[in-house]
Structure formats: C-alpha cells, structure tokens
Design a protein around this motif. Structure first.
Motif, mmCIF file in Angstrom:
data_model
loop_
_atom_site.group_PDB
_atom_site.id
_atom_site.type_symbol
_atom_site.label_atom_id
_atom_site.label_comp_id
_atom_site.label_asym_id
_atom_site.label_seq_id
_atom_site.Cartn_x
_atom_site.Cartn_y
_atom_site.Cartn_z
ATOM 1 N N GLY A 199 -25.968 83.310 -20.226
ATOM 2 C CA GLY A 199 -26.634 82.888 -19.006
ATOM 3 C C GLY A 199 -26.986 84.066 -18.106
ATOM 4 O O GLY A 199 -26.666 85.223 -18.399
ATOM 5 N N ARG A 200 -27.642 83.767 -16.984
ATOM 6 C CA ARG A 200 -28.019 84.822 -16.050
ATOM 7 C C ARG A 200 -26.790 85.576 -15.589
ATOM 8 O O ARG A 200 -25.806 84.984 -15.141
ATOM 9 N N ASN A 201 -26.815 86.900 -15.775
ATOM 10 C CA ASN A 201 -25.726 87.784 -15.340
ATOM 11 C C ASN A 201 -24.388 87.438 -15.988
ATOM 12 O O ASN A 201 -23.329 87.765 -15.456
ATOM 13 N N GLY A 202 -24.435 86.750 -17.129
ATOM 14 C CA GLY A 202 -23.204 86.469 -17.870
ATOM 15 C C GLY A 202 -22.238 85.548 -17.169
ATOM 16 O O GLY A 202 -21.020 85.669 -17.334
ATOM 17 N N VAL A 203 -22.738 84.567 -16.408
ATOM 18 C CA VAL A 203 -21.832 83.723 -15.616
ATOM 19 C C VAL A 203 -21.365 82.479 -16.363
ATOM 20 O O VAL A 203 -20.570 81.710 -15.837
ATOM 21 N N GLY A 218 -34.912 82.025 -22.707
ATOM 22 C CA GLY A 218 -34.918 81.923 -24.163
ATOM 23 C C GLY A 218 -34.423 83.202 -24.819
ATOM 24 O O GLY A 218 -34.604 84.306 -24.298
ATOM 25 N N TYR A 219 -33.816 83.056 -25.997
ATOM 26 C CA TYR A 219 -33.397 84.221 -26.781
ATOM 27 C C TYR A 219 -33.872 84.018 -28.217
ATOM 28 O O TYR A 219 -33.544 83.013 -28.859
ATOM 29 N N HIS A 220 -34.639 85.007 -28.730
ATOM 30 C CA HIS A 220 -35.200 84.875 -30.072
ATOM 31 C C HIS A 220 -34.981 86.097 -30.945
ATOM 32 O O HIS A 220 -35.452 86.118 -32.084
ATOM 33 N N GLY A 221 -34.283 87.110 -30.443
ATOM 34 C CA GLY A 221 -33.991 88.264 -31.268
ATOM 35 C C GLY A 221 -34.368 89.566 -30.602
ATOM 36 O O GLY A 221 -34.905 89.597 -29.494
ATOM 37 N N MET A 222 -34.100 90.676 -31.320
ATOM 38 C CA MET A 222 -34.264 92.005 -30.740
ATOM 39 C C MET A 222 -35.332 92.850 -31.423
ATOM 40 O O MET A 222 -35.532 93.992 -31.039
ATOM 41 N N THR A 223 -35.997 92.331 -32.442
ATOM 42 C CA THR A 223 -37.114 93.070 -33.019
ATOM 43 C C THR A 223 -38.323 92.938 -32.098
ATOM 44 O O THR A 223 -38.291 92.192 -31.116
ATOM 45 N N ALA A 268 -34.314 74.161 -28.440
ATOM 46 C CA ALA A 268 -34.025 72.834 -27.901
ATOM 47 C C ALA A 268 -32.743 72.844 -27.070
ATOM 48 O O ALA A 268 -32.567 72.006 -26.180
ATOM 49 N N VAL A 269 -31.843 73.756 -27.378
ATOM 50 C CA VAL A 269 -30.708 74.077 -26.501
ATOM 51 C C VAL A 269 -30.654 75.592 -26.419
ATOM 52 O O VAL A 269 -30.431 76.259 -27.432
ATOM 53 N N GLN A 270 -30.882 76.146 -25.242
ATOM 54 C CA GLN A 270 -30.794 77.597 -25.099
ATOM 55 C C GLN A 270 -29.338 78.025 -25.224
ATOM 56 O O GLN A 270 -28.466 77.494 -24.529
ATOM 57 N N GLY A 271 -29.087 78.982 -26.107
ATOM 58 C CA GLY A 271 -27.730 79.438 -26.329
ATOM 59 C C GLY A 271 -27.370 80.615 -25.446
ATOM 60 O O GLY A 271 -26.625 80.489 -24.483
ATOM 61 N N GLU A 272 -27.928 81.783 -25.776
ATOM 62 C CA GLU A 272 -27.653 82.982 -24.981
ATOM 63 C C GLU A 272 -28.072 82.773 -23.522
ATOM 64 O O GLU A 272 -27.524 83.391 -22.616
ATOM 65 N N GLY A 273 -29.032 81.893 -23.307
ATOM 66 C CA GLY A 273 -29.509 81.616 -21.956
ATOM 67 C C GLY A 273 -28.563 80.783 -21.115
ATOM 68 O O GLY A 273 -28.903 80.414 -19.986
#
Length: 461
Positions: free
Chosen positions: A423-427, A157-162, A234-239
């Motif tokens: 995704g994992r390791n940018g693949v 999951g990705y939700h931000g950097m704060t 519901a759809v992981q983006g950065e993931g």
C-alpha cells in the motif's frame, strides 16, 4: 571473505556452519544493494514445511508471505516434491524451449480447462518464467491486435519491474531514476474502500469513478487516444490488498468490449483460489481478453502463462520468445498444485477462512484502533495501520502510520510471524499464507499479531 560453507551434498538443519548474522553478512557481501526481503526479514532459512520456516539458529516462524503468494500449497508439500522426483526419474528433458512433451500437453489441457467456459475460447502462451515477462507479452500483443499504442492502467497497480511492466505500475519509487518509460500510458484512479481517490467514499465514490472511466473513453475531447488495452488487477496486491468493486469491474469490461479495447487482467498474485474463487475476476463474473498467470501456476517453481482469447492470438511464430518458457519441473509442480486446489475444493475452504479471519481481525480492531481497516478476499487480506489519536479526514479516515506499520512488521518477526507490507508508504500489513493453512494456525497468527501490537506499546481499549 569469511569461510563458512554449506555442505551441499547433505543439506539439513545440522549442515549449516554459521548463524543468521553470519549468512546475512555474507549475503550483503555477495549481492547487490537491490536485495530487499533480507532487510525486513533478517533470517537464513534452514528448513521449511507447510506454513512453518526454521532458520539456521533454530527459530521457527509462521510464514504468511509464502513466496509472495507463490506457494499455494505451502513449503515442500509432499505431492509437489513427488512430482519433481517423477520428472527427474522419468527421463524427460529439463529444458525444452517451447517443444512439446507429454507433460506439457497434460499441463496445458488442465490449465485451459480452468479458464472461463472451460477454456474453449482461449489458448495459452508460455512466456519467460516471470509474471513481468507475461505482462510484457500481453502489452505487446494488445498493440499488435489493435494497431494502437496506448495503455490505460490504474493507480496502486503492480505489474512488474521490466520496462513495459514498470511503465504500467503505479508505484513511483522504482521509476525515479529511469528515463524514457513506455509512452502513452494513461493512469486512472482505482477505487479504494478506505481512501477514495476522489474524496467521496462509499457507493457514491465507486459510481463517480465508474462514470469517470466511461466518460474518458467516450469523450472525443478527453485528450486520451483510444488505447490498445486496459490492464488491471481484480484485487490489487502490492497496492495494499484492494479489491475492485464488482460493479466497477463489470462496467470496465462492458466499456472495453464496446470499444474494441482489450482487457488484460493480471492474476499473478490473486489467482488460483487465493481470493476464494479460482480467479479473482470471477467475483465480478467477467471474462478478460488476456489473463496473466504466474506465481502459483508453477506450484512454487518459475513459470508464467497467458490465457488469450483465440480471436486475439495475432502472434507470428517467434515474435515473443523466452529460453526458459518450457520449464518441465514447473509444469509438473504446477499441474500437481492446480489439481490439488481444484479437486479438494480449496477455494471454498479459503473463502470461509477469509471471512472468519476478517471477523476476528474486526474484533481486534475494536480493541486496537491503530487498525484502520481490514480488507481483502479469501486469504489475501490487508490490515491498514493508522494514527487514531489524530483528526479524521472528511471521509472519516485516520491518517496513515507507516512508521508503526514498519515497527509492527518487525515485532511480528520477533514474535515468529512473517508477513509483508504494501500500500501507499507501506502502511498495510499483508497476509498471503499457504492456502492449506489450518484454522489452528490462523489462531496462532492472531495471537502473534496481538503480541506485536502489545510489544509496540499499544494498549487495548
């Protein structure tokens, strides 16, 4: 310091004194090491229109990043530009804190009408203008409502950097040097179409993960206290463009409701027609307790909003504020964008284009087996890059190839195509183009992507 300057009074393609290299060098001098996109996409943008970007060296690029999904209507849509002009000439203030204006009233009414059941059970909270601040507000509110402190989030999951948002984000890299993350965050495995975290795969893997979640909540000896909220995409983006299976998402909604746990759905990247539905959670037919909205909701300008079930609106006045939560220009561009998307049935167009594009990429996959999987919904598509000459694992998946993925992104850029990795390791190569992209432009994407494959020395089979 170099003396190249931009004539701010008359910006245009001929107003830039310097080339890409010049401006990138100056940016490296001016800005912190934290900058990221210029390292992967080394250009200085002079003009942009629709899905096309032109740099200061007059190179043209097909933009399949679109501000990480922010520019739902593409660059400089005439209706969006006109809405900005209308505000500027209207006499409305540009800064209002959370004071009321007729424009805010119209925007609020329209946005609410798009939420489940026409928003009758929801209210809006305008937060600071980033998705991360909206996530922070959602987490705080869930704790305030329930009196509990724990949060369940999911791997990938990705939700931000704060602080709180990073605490519920799966990616470990930005957390490495940060001590004292928000306590009582419990991560659980998120279903993955290609790389099942339980090593099972298929429907059996989804069923096992569904049982695992329900059992953790029900088990009096799980070691995990009942949380205030569950937060997920519901759809992981950065993931890695990873859609949640419908049955898994429905079960999570059922279990959280039964146990009085708030369900926070982060729609920052997937929201507003990108997945072929107005919201990505609509594919599962569920209603979140809190909906996190940013990116496209502001029509290209900074804005973030929560949709909160009224029964959970436990805030006291001023208990989550933000100086720039009343961005009038963003409400104007957001209203214009949302109306264009809904009135022109863009979700249906996007759904059809997404199915067509995934079909074309599947055909490309047959000829280029370095494409391990094509996945996603609508115009939120991921292409996982693998090593087909190495042994498959027990689920039939080839090892990931992050080096080739990085090379393909670079080759795409050279071919005039901008896309991101995740995704994992940018693949995973990720597509997030304007939702108004045409079929002809999608065909151009396919051509440029194949050029990048060939330039990497990959021969079709």
């Amino acid at each position: 310091m170099m003396t190249d300057k931009v004539r701010i009074d008359s910006l245009g393609a001929n107003s830039f004194n310097g080339n890409n290299e010049t401006y990138l060098a100056r940016q490296a001098e001016f800005e912190s090491n934290v900058r990221s996109y210029p390292r992967k996409l080394p250009l200085a943008i002079a003009q942009a229109n629709g899905v096309w970007i032109t740099d200061v060296d007059n190179n043209q690029y097909l933009d399949c990043l679109a501000g990480a999904g922010t520019l739902a209507l593409g660059h400089n849509h005439p209706d969006v530009l006109q809405s900005i002009q209308n505000v500027i000439t209207s006499g409305l203030p540009l800064h209002t804190l959370d004071l009321t204006t007729p424009l805010k009233d119209r925007f609020s009414e329209y946005l609410l009408s798009l939420l489940p059941a026409q928003g009758k059970e929801y209210c809006l909270q305008f937060t600071g203008p980033s998705g991360a601040d909206a996530v922070e507000a959602a987490l705080k509110l869930a704790k305030k409502v329930t009196g509990r402190s724990g949060i369940i989030s999911f791997s990938g999951g990705y939700h931000g950097m704060t602080h709180g948002a990073l605490s519920v984000t799966g990616n470990l890299s930005p957390k490495e040097a940060v001590d004292g993350m928000m306590p009582e965050v419990q991560f659980m495995p998120y279903p993955h179409q290609y790389r099942c975290p339980l090593g099972i795969g298929g429907d059996a893997g989804v069923k096992a993960l569904t049982y695992y979640f329900e059992n953790l909540i029900n088990d009096v000896e799980s070691g995990v206290r009942k949380p205030a909220a569950v937060i997920l995409e519901a759809v992981q983006g950065e993931g890695g463009v990873n859609p949640a299976p419908v049955e898994w998402l429905q079960r999570i909604r059922k279990v959280t409701k039964e146990h009085g746990i708030l369900l926070i759905v982060d729609e920052v990247q997937a929201g507003f027609c990108r997945t072929g539905k107005l919201f990505a959670f609509e594919h599962a037919g569920i209603e979140p307790d809190i909906i996190v909205m940013s990116k496209a909701v502001g029509g290209g300008l900074p804005l973030a909003v929560l949709g909160i079930k009224k029964e959970f609106d436990a805030w006291s006045p001023g208990h989550h504020t933000g100086t720039f939560r009343g961005n009038q220009l963003a409400m104007a561009t957001g209203l214009t964008t949302l109306k264009h998307l809904t009135e022109n049935k863009i979700a249906d167009k996007v759904a059809a284009q997404g199915e067509w594009l995934k079909g074309q990429l599947a055909e490309l996959q047959k000829r280029y087996p370095v494409i391990g999987q094509v996945r996603g919904l609508g115009l939120m598509i991921g292409i996982e890059i693998v090593k087909p000459n190495e042994a498959k694992d027990h689920m039939g998946c080839y090892p990931a190839d992050p080096e080739l993925s990085a090379l393909l992104q670079k080759n795409c850029f050279k071919a005039g195509l901008i896309l991101e990795r995740g995704g994992r390791n940018g693949v995973v190569l990720r597509l997030l183009p304007s939702l108004l992209i045409t079929n002809d432009e999608l065909a151009i994407f396919l051509d440029k992507f194949e050029q990048a494959l060939l330039a990497a020395g990959i021969k079709p089979v």
